[in-house]
Design a protein around this motif. Structure first.
Motif, PDB file in Angstrom:
ATOM      1  N   TYR A  76     106.501 101.470  70.150  1.00 17.29           N
ATOM      2  CA  TYR A  76     107.866 101.229  69.675  1.00 17.29           C
ATOM      3  C   TYR A  76     107.898 101.068  68.155  1.00 17.29           C
ATOM      4  CZ  TYR A  76     111.995  98.451  68.515  1.00 17.29           C
ATOM      5  OH  TYR A  76     113.131  97.965  67.921  1.00 17.29           O
ATOM      6  N   GLU A  86     113.762 103.854  71.033  1.00 19.64           N
ATOM      7  CA  GLU A  86     114.587 103.308  72.107  1.00 19.64           C
ATOM      8  C   GLU A  86     114.152 103.851  73.466  1.00 19.64           C
ATOM      9  OE1 GLU A  86     119.237 102.499  73.299  1.00 19.64           O
ATOM     10  OE2 GLU A  86     118.775 103.412  71.368  1.00 19.64           O
ATOM     11  N   ALA A  87     113.789 105.124  73.518  1.00 22.12           N
ATOM     12  CA  ALA A  87     113.302 105.705  74.775  1.00 22.12           C
ATOM     13  C   ALA A  87     112.025 104.995  75.223  1.00 22.12           C
ATOM     14  CB  ALA A  87     113.059 107.202  74.610  1.00 22.12           C
ATOM     15  N   VAL A  90     113.074 101.715  76.788  1.00 24.24           N
ATOM     16  CA  VAL A  90     113.694 101.899  78.105  1.00 24.24           C
ATOM     17  C   VAL A  90     112.636 102.236  79.147  1.00 24.24           C
ATOM     18  CG1 VAL A  90     115.257 103.372  79.435  1.00 24.24           C
ATOM     19  CG2 VAL A  90     115.956 102.521  77.189  1.00 24.24           C
ATOM     20  N   GLU A  93     110.355  99.436  80.386  1.00 26.56           N
ATOM     21  CA  GLU A  93     110.972  98.459  81.288  1.00 26.56           C
ATOM     22  C   GLU A  93     110.935  98.905  82.749  1.00 26.56           C
ATOM     23  OE1 GLU A  93     112.464  95.409  80.494  1.00 26.56           O
ATOM     24  OE2 GLU A  93     111.532  95.683  78.539  1.00 26.56           O
TER      25      GLU A  93
END
Length: 115
Positions: A76, A86-87, A90, A93
Protein backbone atom coordinates in the motif's frame (compact mmCIF):
# COMPACT_ATOMS: atom_id res chain seq x y z
CA UNK A 1 11.96 33.81 6.21
CA UNK A 2 12.13 30.10 7.09
CA UNK A 3 12.83 27.59 4.36
CA UNK A 4 9.79 25.96 2.82
CA UNK A 5 9.02 22.46 3.92
CA UNK A 6 9.43 19.82 1.26
CA UNK A 7 6.26 18.55 -0.34
CA UNK A 8 5.14 15.33 1.25
CA UNK A 9 5.75 12.22 -0.76
CA UNK A 10 3.04 9.77 -1.70
CA UNK A 11 4.45 7.37 0.87
CA UNK A 12 4.45 10.20 3.41
CA UNK A 13 0.81 11.08 2.75
CA UNK A 14 -0.24 7.48 3.08
CA UNK A 15 1.82 7.00 6.24
CA UNK A 16 0.32 10.11 7.84
CA UNK A 17 -3.23 9.07 6.96
CA UNK A 18 -2.68 5.56 8.34
CA UNK A 19 -1.13 6.92 11.55
CA UNK A 20 -3.98 9.36 12.08
CA UNK A 21 -6.53 6.62 11.40
CA UNK A 22 -5.01 4.74 14.35
CA UNK A 23 -5.21 7.91 16.45
CA UNK A 24 -1.47 7.90 17.07
CA UNK A 25 0.93 10.81 17.29
CA UNK A 26 4.23 10.73 15.42
CA UNK A 27 5.95 10.02 18.73
CA UNK A 28 3.66 7.08 19.48
CA UNK A 29 4.26 5.51 16.07
CA UNK A 30 7.98 6.20 16.34
CA UNK A 31 8.15 4.52 19.75
CA UNK A 32 6.41 1.45 18.38
CA UNK A 33 8.81 1.39 15.44
CA UNK A 34 11.95 1.46 17.59
CA UNK A 35 13.42 -1.72 18.97
CA UNK A 36 12.45 -2.20 22.64
CA UNK A 37 16.07 -1.79 23.78
CA UNK A 38 16.80 1.24 21.56
CA UNK A 39 18.31 3.87 23.87
CA UNK A 40 17.66 6.78 21.50
CA UNK A 41 13.91 7.24 21.77
CA UNK A 42 14.40 10.98 21.18
CA UNK A 43 14.61 10.29 17.44
CA UNK A 44 11.23 8.57 17.26
CA UNK A 45 8.93 11.50 16.42
CA UNK A 46 11.41 13.35 14.19
CA UNK A 47 12.00 10.17 12.19
CA UNK A 48 8.27 9.74 11.49
CA UNK A 49 7.97 13.44 10.69
CA UNK A 50 10.78 13.19 8.11
CA UNK A 51 9.10 10.20 6.50
CA UNK A 52 5.73 11.94 6.37
CA UNK A 53 7.18 15.15 4.91
CA UNK A 54 9.17 13.27 2.30
CA UNK A 55 12.53 14.39 3.64
CA UNK A 56 13.67 10.79 4.03
CA UNK A 57 12.38 7.57 2.57
CA UNK A 58 12.34 4.55 4.86
CA UNK A 59 14.07 1.41 3.67
CA UNK A 60 12.00 -1.65 2.80
CA UNK A 61 12.47 -3.27 6.20
CA UNK A 62 11.19 -0.12 7.90
CA UNK A 63 8.24 0.12 5.52
CA UNK A 64 7.38 -3.48 6.38
CA UNK A 65 7.60 -2.71 10.12
CA UNK A 66 5.43 0.38 9.72
CA UNK A 67 2.88 -1.58 7.70
CA UNK A 68 2.69 -4.29 10.34
CA UNK A 69 2.25 -1.71 13.11
CA UNK A 70 -0.49 0.03 11.15
CA UNK A 71 -2.21 -3.23 10.11
CA UNK A 72 -1.77 -2.49 6.42
CA UNK A 73 -0.01 -4.28 3.57
CA UNK A 74 3.46 -2.86 2.86
CA UNK A 75 2.57 -2.69 -0.83
CA UNK A 76 0.00 0.00 0.00
CA UNK A 77 2.76 2.44 0.92
CA UNK A 78 4.79 1.92 -2.25
CA UNK A 79 1.99 1.50 -4.79
CA UNK A 80 2.53 3.55 -7.93
CA UNK A 81 -0.86 5.26 -7.87
CA UNK A 82 -3.64 6.01 -5.43
CA UNK A 83 -6.00 3.73 -7.37
CA UNK A 84 -3.59 0.80 -7.08
CA UNK A 85 -3.01 1.60 -3.41
CA UNK A 86 -6.74 1.60 -2.73
CA UNK A 87 -7.16 -1.67 -4.64
CA UNK A 88 -4.44 -3.21 -2.48
CA UNK A 89 -6.33 -2.13 0.64
CA UNK A 90 -9.64 -3.48 -0.61
CA UNK A 91 -8.18 -6.81 -1.70
CA UNK A 92 -6.23 -7.20 1.54
CA UNK A 93 -9.51 -7.04 3.48
CA UNK A 94 -10.94 -10.03 1.61
CA UNK A 95 -10.66 -13.68 2.55
CA UNK A 96 -8.09 -15.67 0.56
CA UNK A 97 -10.88 -17.19 -1.55
CA UNK A 98 -12.35 -13.77 -2.32
CA UNK A 99 -8.85 -12.44 -3.10
CA UNK A 100 -8.45 -15.13 -5.76
CA UNK A 101 -11.87 -14.24 -7.17
CA UNK A 102 -10.98 -10.54 -7.26
CA UNK A 103 -7.71 -11.33 -9.01
CA UNK A 104 -9.50 -13.45 -11.60
CA UNK A 105 -11.96 -10.62 -12.22
CA UNK A 106 -9.14 -8.10 -12.62
CA UNK A 107 -7.39 -10.40 -15.06
CA UNK A 108 -10.58 -10.72 -17.11
CA UNK A 109 -10.97 -6.94 -17.14
CA UNK A 110 -7.36 -6.51 -18.23
CA UNK A 111 -7.68 -9.05 -21.05
CA UNK A 112 -10.83 -7.34 -22.33
CA UNK A 113 -9.08 -3.96 -22.26
CA UNK A 114 -6.19 -5.36 -24.30
CA UNK A 115 -8.51 -6.46 -27.10
Amino acid sequence: MPAALPASSTLGRRLRAARLAKGWTQAQLGQRLLEPDDPDSSTAAPRISRYERGMHKPDLATIEKLAKLLDLPAAYFVASSDVVAEAILVISELSPRKQREALALLKRLASKAAK
